[in-house]
Design a protein around this motif. Structure first.
Motif, PDB file in Angstrom:
ATOM      1  N   LEU A  24      -2.759   3.458   9.350  1.00 39.63           N
ATOM      2  CA  LEU A  24      -3.715   3.799   8.297  1.00 39.63           C
ATOM      3  C   LEU A  24      -5.090   3.945   8.939  1.00 39.63           C
ATOM      4  O   LEU A  24      -5.597   3.004   9.551  1.00 39.63           O
ATOM      5  CB  LEU A  24      -3.752   2.710   7.223  1.00 39.63           C
ATOM      6  CG  LEU A  24      -4.800   2.859   6.127  1.00 39.63           C
ATOM      7  CD1 LEU A  24      -4.630   4.159   5.348  1.00 39.63           C
ATOM      8  CD2 LEU A  24      -4.764   1.649   5.200  1.00 39.63           C
ATOM      9  N   ALA A  47      -1.693   7.780   7.586  1.00 39.50           N
ATOM     10  CA  ALA A  47      -2.239   7.858   6.240  1.00 39.50           C
ATOM     11  C   ALA A  47      -3.738   7.666   6.412  1.00 39.50           C
ATOM     12  O   ALA A  47      -4.185   7.048   7.374  1.00 39.50           O
ATOM     13  CB  ALA A  47      -1.649   6.771   5.355  1.00 39.50           C
ATOM     14  N   LYS A  58      -4.846   1.084  -0.107  1.00 40.87           N
ATOM     15  CA  LYS A  58      -3.731   1.749   0.569  1.00 40.87           C
ATOM     16  C   LYS A  58      -3.003   0.796   1.504  1.00 40.87           C
ATOM     17  O   LYS A  58      -1.782   0.867   1.641  1.00 40.87           O
ATOM     18  CB  LYS A  58      -4.214   2.986   1.302  1.00 40.87           C
ATOM     19  CG  LYS A  58      -4.541   4.111   0.344  1.00 40.87           C
ATOM     20  CD  LYS A  58      -4.928   5.381   1.051  1.00 40.87           C
ATOM     21  CE  LYS A  58      -5.183   6.482   0.019  1.00 40.87           C
ATOM     22  NZ  LYS A  58      -5.602   7.734   0.654  1.00 40.87           N
ATOM     23  N   PRO A  64       0.982  -0.653   6.243  1.00 39.01           N
ATOM     24  CA  PRO A  64       1.079   0.046   7.531  1.00 39.01           C
ATOM     25  C   PRO A  64       1.305  -0.927   8.685  1.00 39.01           C
ATOM     26  O   PRO A  64       1.026  -2.128   8.579  1.00 39.01           O
ATOM     27  CB  PRO A  64      -0.277   0.738   7.650  1.00 39.01           C
ATOM     28  CG  PRO A  64      -1.198  -0.125   6.863  1.00 39.01           C
ATOM     29  CD  PRO A  64      -0.367  -0.648   5.711  1.00 39.01           C
ATOM     30  N   VAL A  67      -3.867  -0.864  11.008  1.00 41.06           N
ATOM     31  CA  VAL A  67      -5.010  -0.302  10.284  1.00 41.06           C
ATOM     32  C   VAL A  67      -6.099  -0.073  11.313  1.00 41.06           C
ATOM     33  O   VAL A  67      -6.530  -1.007  11.996  1.00 41.06           O
ATOM     34  CB  VAL A  67      -5.518  -1.235   9.165  1.00 41.06           C
ATOM     35  CG1 VAL A  67      -6.751  -0.644   8.496  1.00 41.06           C
ATOM     36  CG2 VAL A  67      -4.417  -1.499   8.150  1.00 41.06           C
TER      37      VAL A  67
END
Length: 78
Positions: A24, A47, A58, A64, A67
């Motif tokens: 992410l 993402a 998110k 994820p 990050v």
């Protein structure tokens, strides 16, 4: 009429892609966000989030593997 499930190279590519780690990218600068995401795309699923609040939402939703965040963003820092 029912369609047969997709098979062959497209199906295998989808399976390989889904097995890649998810990163992410949280970055408020649009060009930097796109650059980082595009740079990671060959080896990772990516993402993106436009700010820290969006990134937090998110991260909680997508879970994820990593990050990658900007440290200085308006509202809430990385």
């Amino acid at each position: 009429m029912r369609c047969a499930p997709e098979s062959g190279p497209a199906r295998r590519a989808e399976a390989v892609e889904s097995s890649l780690p998810l990163v992410l990218v949280v970055e408020d600068h649009p060009e930097m966000r796109r650059f980082v995401s595009d740079s990671l795309a060959p080896q990772y699923r990516t993402a993106t989030a436009v700010d820290a609040a969006d990134g937090l939402a998110k991260a909680l939703d997508l879970r994820p593997d990593l990050v990658l965040t900007d440290v200085m963003m308006p509202g809430m820092s990385g």
